[in-house]
Design a protein around this motif. Sequence first.
Motif, PDB file in Angstrom:
ATOM      1  N   ILE A   8       0.853  -1.182   0.000  1.00 46.21           N
ATOM      2  CA  ILE A   8       0.000   0.000   0.000  1.00 46.21           C
ATOM      3  C   ILE A   8       0.888   1.230   0.000  1.00 46.21           C
ATOM      4  N   LYS A   9       0.583   2.165  -0.911  1.00 44.47           N
ATOM      5  CA  LYS A   9       1.329   3.412  -0.962  1.00 44.47           C
ATOM      6  C   LYS A   9       0.783   4.362   0.101  1.00 44.47           C
ATOM      7  N   VAL A  10       1.678   4.832   0.954  1.00 45.09           N
ATOM      8  CA  VAL A  10       1.344   5.819   1.972  1.00 45.09           C
ATOM      9  C   VAL A  10       2.336   6.960   1.795  1.00 45.09           C
ATOM     10  N   GLY A  11       1.885   8.017   1.141  1.00 48.77           N
ATOM     11  CA  GLY A  11       2.806   9.099   0.795  1.00 48.77           C
ATOM     12  C   GLY A  11       3.832   8.574  -0.192  1.00 48.77           C
ATOM     13  N   ARG A  12       5.099   8.713   0.141  1.00 48.25           N
ATOM     14  CA  ARG A  12       6.179   8.206  -0.715  1.00 48.25           C
ATOM     15  C   ARG A  12       6.639   6.813  -0.312  1.00 48.25           C
ATOM     16  N   ASP A  13       6.047   6.290   0.744  1.00 48.39           N
ATOM     17  CA  ASP A  13       6.476   5.000   1.279  1.00 48.39           C
ATOM     18  C   ASP A  13       5.530   3.880   0.861  1.00 48.39           C
ATOM     19  N   LEU A  14       5.990   2.664   1.061  1.00 46.80           N
ATOM     20  CA  LEU A  14       5.170   1.465   0.865  1.00 46.80           C
ATOM     21  C   LEU A  14       5.088   0.748   2.197  1.00 46.80           C
ATOM     22  N   ILE A  15       3.888   0.327   2.552  1.00 45.60           N
ATOM     23  CA  ILE A  15       3.754  -0.540   3.708  1.00 45.60           C
ATOM     24  C   ILE A  15       3.130  -1.845   3.226  1.00 45.60           C
ATOM     25  N   SER A  33      -9.087   5.327   2.912  1.00 46.56           N
ATOM     26  CA  SER A  33      -8.807   4.993   4.304  1.00 46.56           C
ATOM     27  C   SER A  33      -9.005   3.499   4.442  1.00 46.56           C
ATOM     28  N   ILE A  34      -8.003   2.842   4.992  1.00 43.79           N
ATOM     29  CA  ILE A  34      -8.048   1.398   5.193  1.00 43.79           C
ATOM     30  C   ILE A  34      -8.219   1.156   6.687  1.00 43.79           C
ATOM     31  N   TYR A  35      -9.269   0.435   7.046  1.00 44.25           N
ATOM     32  CA  TYR A  35      -9.579   0.147   8.446  1.00 44.25           C
ATOM     33  C   TYR A  35      -9.240  -1.311   8.721  1.00 44.25           C
ATOM     34  N   THR A  36      -8.464  -1.548   9.775  1.00 39.03           N
ATOM     35  CA  THR A  36      -7.972  -2.895  10.055  1.00 39.03           C
ATOM     36  C   THR A  36      -8.610  -3.486  11.314  1.00 39.03           C
ATOM     37  N   THR A  37      -8.369  -4.775  11.515  1.00 37.53           N
ATOM     38  CA  THR A  37      -8.899  -5.481  12.678  1.00 37.53           C
ATOM     39  C   THR A  37      -8.287  -4.988  13.973  1.00 37.53           C
ATOM     40  N   LYS A  38      -7.212  -4.286  13.915  1.00 39.49           N
ATOM     41  CA  LYS A  38      -6.578  -3.742  15.117  1.00 39.49           C
ATOM     42  C   LYS A  38      -7.042  -2.313  15.379  1.00 39.49           C
ATOM     43  N   SER A  39      -8.177  -1.930  14.771  1.00 35.18           N
ATOM     44  CA  SER A  39      -8.761  -0.587  14.903  1.00 35.18           C
ATOM     45  C   SER A  39      -7.774   0.501  14.501  1.00 35.18           C
ATOM     46  N   ILE A  40      -6.972   0.200  13.505  1.00 38.21           N
ATOM     47  CA  ILE A  40      -6.023   1.164  12.956  1.00 38.21           C
ATOM     48  C   ILE A  40      -6.562   1.634  11.615  1.00 38.21           C
ATOM     49  N   SER A  41      -6.443   2.930  11.367  1.00 40.63           N
ATOM     50  CA  SER A  41      -6.846   3.498  10.091  1.00 40.63           C
ATOM     51  C   SER A  41      -5.599   3.999   9.368  1.00 40.63           C
ATOM     52  N   ILE A  42      -5.471   3.629   8.100  1.00 44.15           N
ATOM     53  CA  ILE A  42      -4.319   4.016   7.293  1.00 44.15           C
ATOM     54  C   ILE A  42      -4.834   4.808   6.101  1.00 44.15           C
ATOM     55  N   LEU A  43      -4.284   6.003   5.885  1.00 43.91           N
ATOM     56  CA  LEU A  43      -4.648   6.801   4.723  1.00 43.91           C
ATOM     57  C   LEU A  43      -3.689   6.460   3.593  1.00 43.91           C
ATOM     58  N   ALA A  44      -4.201   5.768   2.588  1.00 43.18           N
ATOM     59  CA  ALA A  44      -3.376   5.300   1.471  1.00 43.18           C
ATOM     60  C   ALA A  44      -3.443   6.279   0.306  1.00 43.18           C
ATOM     61  N   SER A  45      -2.346   6.391  -0.395  1.00 41.24           N
ATOM     62  CA  SER A  45      -2.255   7.258  -1.574  1.00 41.24           C
ATOM     63  C   SER A  45      -2.681   6.490  -2.816  1.00 41.24           C
ATOM     64  N   GLN A  46      -3.805   5.819  -2.706  1.00 45.62           N
ATOM     65  CA  GLN A  46      -4.341   5.035  -3.811  1.00 45.62           C
ATOM     66  C   GLN A  46      -5.851   5.246  -3.867  1.00 45.62           C
ATOM     67  N   THR A  47      -6.400   5.121  -5.056  1.00 48.11           N
ATOM     68  CA  THR A  47      -7.848   5.274  -5.212  1.00 48.11           C
ATOM     69  C   THR A  47      -8.551   3.983  -4.813  1.00 48.11           C
ATOM     70  N   LEU A  48      -9.855   4.075  -4.639  1.00 43.73           N
ATOM     71  CA  LEU A  48     -10.632   2.887  -4.314  1.00 43.73           C
ATOM     72  C   LEU A  48     -10.559   1.873  -5.454  1.00 43.73           C
ATOM     73  N   SER A  49     -10.523   2.322  -6.679  1.00 43.92           N
ATOM     74  CA  SER A  49     -10.402   1.416  -7.830  1.00 43.92           C
ATOM     75  C   SER A  49      -9.098   0.635  -7.786  1.00 43.92           C
ATOM     76  N   GLU A  50      -8.004   1.298  -7.428  1.00 43.00           N
ATOM     77  CA  GLU A  50      -6.718   0.611  -7.312  1.00 43.00           C
ATOM     78  C   GLU A  50      -6.752  -0.429  -6.197  1.00 43.00           C
ATOM     79  N   MET A  51      -7.390  -0.080  -5.079  1.00 46.81           N
ATOM     80  CA  MET A  51      -7.505  -1.024  -3.969  1.00 46.81           C
ATOM     81  C   MET A  51      -8.408  -2.193  -4.358  1.00 46.81           C
TER      82      MET A  51
END
Length: 109
Positions: A8-15, A33-51
Motif C-alpha cells: 500500500i502506498k502511503v505518501g512516498r512510502d510502501l507498507i 482509508s483502510i480500516y484494520t482489525t486492530k482498529s487502525i486506520s491508514i490513509l493510502a495514496s491510492q484510489t478505491l479502484s486501485e484497492m
Amino acid sequence: MNKNTISIKVGRDLIFLDINSIVFVKAENIYTSIYTTKSISILASQTLSEMEEKLIASNFFKPHRSYLINLNLIRKYLKSDGVLFLFDYELPVPVSRNKKQDLQNLILK
C-alpha cells in the motif's frame, strides 16, 4: 511477500499489510482509508479502484461506490435499511439498491 500480503502506498512510502486484517476500505477523494482489525486506520495514496484491483479476488465486495468490505468480517446486515456492520467498527456501511441482491447471494451461499 506472500499471497496474503499487499503493498500500500502511503505518501512516498510502501507498507505491507495482511489482507485478512483489512475490515473495509473507504474512498476519500483520490485517497482511501483502510480500516484494520486492530482498529487502525491508514490513509493510502491510492484510489478505491486501485484497492479494488488488489482485493477483489480475496473475498472483498463493493457494496457501495465509496466502500470495499471484507465479506469474512460482516457482523450484521440490516436488509430493510440497506446497511451492514463489520466487526470492530460501529460505522454503518451503506449497501446500494443495485448491490443488495449480489451481497445477499454472496453471504447466503
